[in-house]
Design an enzyme around this catalytic site. Structure first.
Site, PDB file in Angstrom:
ATOM      1  CG  ASP A 269      -1.828   1.137   1.350  1.00 52.64           C
ATOM      2  OD1 ASP A 269      -2.705   1.217   0.469  1.00 52.64           O
ATOM      3  OD2 ASP A 269      -1.709   1.952   2.284  1.00 52.64           O
TER       4      ASP A 269
ATOM      5  CD  GLU B  75      -2.226   2.732  -3.466  1.00 49.22           C
ATOM      6  OE1 GLU B  75      -3.245   3.378  -3.707  1.00 49.22           O
ATOM      7  OE2 GLU B  75      -1.633   2.819  -2.387  1.00 49.22           O
TER       8      GLU B  75
HETATM    9  C1  NOJ Z   1      -4.276   3.403  -0.527  1.00 48.06           C
HETATM   10  C2  NOJ Z   1      -5.472   2.541  -0.345  1.00 48.06           C
HETATM   11  O1  NOJ Z   1      -5.825   1.968  -1.573  1.00 48.06           O
HETATM   12  C3  NOJ Z   1      -6.557   3.423   0.223  1.00 48.06           C
HETATM   13  O2  NOJ Z   1      -7.789   2.768   0.251  1.00 48.06           O
HETATM   14  C4  NOJ Z   1      -6.127   3.860   1.591  1.00 48.06           C
HETATM   15  O3  NOJ Z   1      -7.090   4.752   2.125  1.00 48.06           O
HETATM   16  C5  NOJ Z   1      -4.774   4.578   1.545  1.00 48.06           C
HETATM   17  N1  NOJ Z   1      -3.807   3.862   0.742  1.00 48.06           N
HETATM   18  C6  NOJ Z   1      -4.203   4.718   2.921  1.00 48.06           C
HETATM   19  O4  NOJ Z   1      -3.768   3.482   3.398  1.00 48.06           O
END
Ligand code: NOJ
Length: 597
Positions: A255, A315
């Site tokens: 993430d 991500e």
């Molecule tokens: C990216 C995630 O996809 C999202 O849903 C989240 O709120 C943020 N990172 C913070 O962890």
């Protein structure tokens, strides 16, 4: 009989009672330890084995179809209104039949759920909303039996403020975990250390009166950022990945991976014109995102992953394809699968823009990874839909996304044409950013609604009250109904994924764009050795005529043998000289004929 024995016999029942309690206590402890300990055997056996590759040298994940599950919304086994792990386990038949090889589950670890799991308070357990560690193990067994691999979401940039590390960190300036997070003095009384803003609105610094300093949080104040410059943080987080690999997970989606490091000198970020949905000035996150230090961490994480033959997905929001390429690392020593978000930025059916984005991704050295939906973005059904032909357009987007060179990551419900169900008023909003940014930012509830399994109450997701409302379209757009309709979006996905899994050109072939000046119809070849497949996508509401001269690609056949089409009455073959396409349609045909080796 001596007094001693008399005494002993008299106290026997009492002693047996003690003994019983003693052994019971030991058994309970062992049981609890076994619950929280990963089952020893399985994955270690997978350590360091050479991975099989296909004829083109591709590994399993390059030929796989990934599927993102939002556990809260997938299937509710205990009817409390929230999806859970037993629910996911019960849907393995469905996933396998659809053609899914791996699932990535968004976080299901213990969490106060401020950011619905992206605020983790313990990385080595399961939140009771979703079940337990033994439910996880059972789900994993079910997945293994179906040949589906499990990926977890590793929230690596921050923890919850309820994590023991942070509770200790904020307890005093000299606590053991103080330096595990980013603490700084204010610039002046009542002034944060610099101008950085949270991407969820407001300043990225929270003052903590107990110790008189500010801590940094890129997301909510309840999500303090970890200090990745501290080696103890790195060691603890690397251990978390080992812990789950030992339990059998196939890898992680990392993430917010670009946000791990911040400028230690805390330079102010440049301000850009305009304001965002929260009323804050727009800002370029020059000093707190995508800093080069992140690559050292990723190389380390990859070394651990390699010992378990695990795969890392990222991500990876980046400003350019060049920046994205860096996440693969030198000679591929970082992430195997950094996500390319090109489709998230193109919100209309534009062959021209798609061609540009795909060409850039395809030209890079790394294997492309595409997504058209996720839990943070309005669903593609609405982003590309024109309100009239949404089902046909959903198939066109599938025809594109699932026939490209690269690995696709689907999002649950995309395959049945689930639409966004945004809150109608601020008071309905569950996602905090929707309350903060209303009405410009409605939050992410709309794309996270329960999976639509059938046309009974609550779409068959739960017998309780679903945590988010289900749109009325579930009556027609649901798994059971679509399984019975040969022309449904679901059946199109299923056929397309079966084709993708078995066709060498779709698995391994080059991407060769065709007719690049056509503004309405997007066409390309996928070609691998003597296999060639032609993909033609009419992205307009009008009938279109196209023709192809593929001689320069070594294809001399004049006809395509139909593999899959959305057009009614599937002709066995179509002429390449004059092909008529219905509005918003997909044609996929084999043109291998005489392609040279
Ligand atoms: C990216 C995630 O996809 C999202 O849903 C989240 O709120 C943020 N990172 C913070 O962890």
């Amino acid at each position: 009989m001596s007094r001693f024995y008399e005494d002993s016999i008299r106290r026997l029942p009492q002693r047996l009672g003690f003994l019983f309690l003693f052994f019971l206590a030991i058994w309970l402890q062992l049981f609890a330890a076994a619950q929280s300990r990963p089952p020893a055997a399985k994955p270690s056996a997978a350590e360091s084995k050479p991975q099989p590759v296909d004829a083109a040298g591709h590994q399993w994940w390059q030929n796989a179809v990934f599927y993102e599950i939002y556990p809260r919304s997938f299937a509710d086994s205990n009817n409390d209104g929230y999806g859970d792990l037993n629910g996911i386990a019960s849907k393995m038949d469905y996933l396998k039949k659809l053609g899914v090889d791996a699932i990535w589950m968004t976080p299901c670890f213990p969490s106060p759920q401020v950011d619905f799991g992206y605020d983790v308070s313990n990385y080595e357990d399961i939140d009771s909303v979703y079940g337990s560690l033994s439910d996880f193990d059972n789900m994993q067994v079910a997945a293994q039996q179906h040949g589906v691999r499990i990926f977890l979401d590793f929230v690596i940039n921050h923890t919850s403020d309820q994590h023991q590390w942070f509770i200790d960190s904020r307890s005093s300036r000299t606590s053991k975990h103080r330096d595990w997070y980013i603490w700084r003095d204010g610039k002046a009384p009542k002034q944060p250390p610099n101008n950085w803003q949270s991407v969820f609105g407001g300043p990225a610094w929270q003052f903590d009166p107990k110790t008189g300093q500010y801590y940094y949080h890129l997301f909510y104040p309840q999500q303090p950022d970890l200090n990745w410059r501290n080696p103890a943080v790195k060691d603890a987080m690397f251990d978390v990945t080992r812990w789950w690999y030992e339990r059998g997970v196939a890898g992680f989606r990392l993430d917010a991976v670009g946000a791990l490091f911040e400028d230690p000198n805390l330079h102010d970020n440049p301000i850009l014109p305009g304001k965002n949905a929260y009323g804050d000035p727009n800002m370029k996150n020059e000093y707190n995102e995508n800093l080069p230090e992140v690559h050292t961490v990723l190389q380390g994480l990859r070394k651990v992953a390699d010992r378990y033959n695990a795969v890392l997905i990222g991500e990876t929001w980046t400003g350019s394809v060049d920046q994205l390429q860096q996440f693969y690392g030198h000679n591929g020593n970082e992430l195997q699968m950094p996500m390319n978000f090109v489709f998230m930025g193109i919100n209309k059916l534009s062959p021209d823009e798609f061609r540009k984005g795909i060409a850039a991704a395809d030209a890079g050295a790394g294997w492309p990874v595409y997504v058209i939906n996720n839990h943070d973005r309005t669903r593609s059904y609405d982003r590309y839909g024109d309100g009239k032909h949404n089902d046909a357009i959903a198939k066109v987007m599938a025809g594109l996304f699932l026939t490209l060179r690269g690995t696709p990551i689907m999002y649950y419900g995309e395959e049945i044409g689930m639409q966004n169900n945004d809150p109608k008023s601020r008071s309905e909003v569950k996602d905090p950013i929707g309350r903060l940014g209303w009405p410009r930012e409605k939050g992410r509830d709309g794309e996270r609604t329960p999976m639509q399994w059938n046309d009974t109450a609550n779409a068959g997701f739960t017998k309780g009250t679903p945590w988010l409302p289900i749109p009325a379209s579930y009556k027609t757009h649901n798994v059971a109904t679509e399984q019975k309709d040969p022309n449904s979006i679901l059946m199109f996905y299923q056929h397309l994924l079966a084709l993708r899994h078995s066709n060498p050109a779709l698995l391994d072939g080059d991407y060769i764009p065709l007719n690049e000046s056509d503004p309405k119809v997007m066409s390309y070849l996928r070609k691998y050795k003597n296999n060639a497949v032609l993909i033609v996508l009419n992205m307009s509401p009008e009938e279109r005529k196209v023709n192809f001269d593929l001689a320069s690609e070594g294809v001399t056949t004049k006809e395509a043998k139909t593999l899959l089409t959305t057009e009614p009455g599937m002709d066995a073959s179509r002429s390449l000289q004059a092909m008529t396409l219905q509005p918003f349609s997909v044609y996929i045909g084999d043109v291998s004929g005489d392609v040279p080796h």
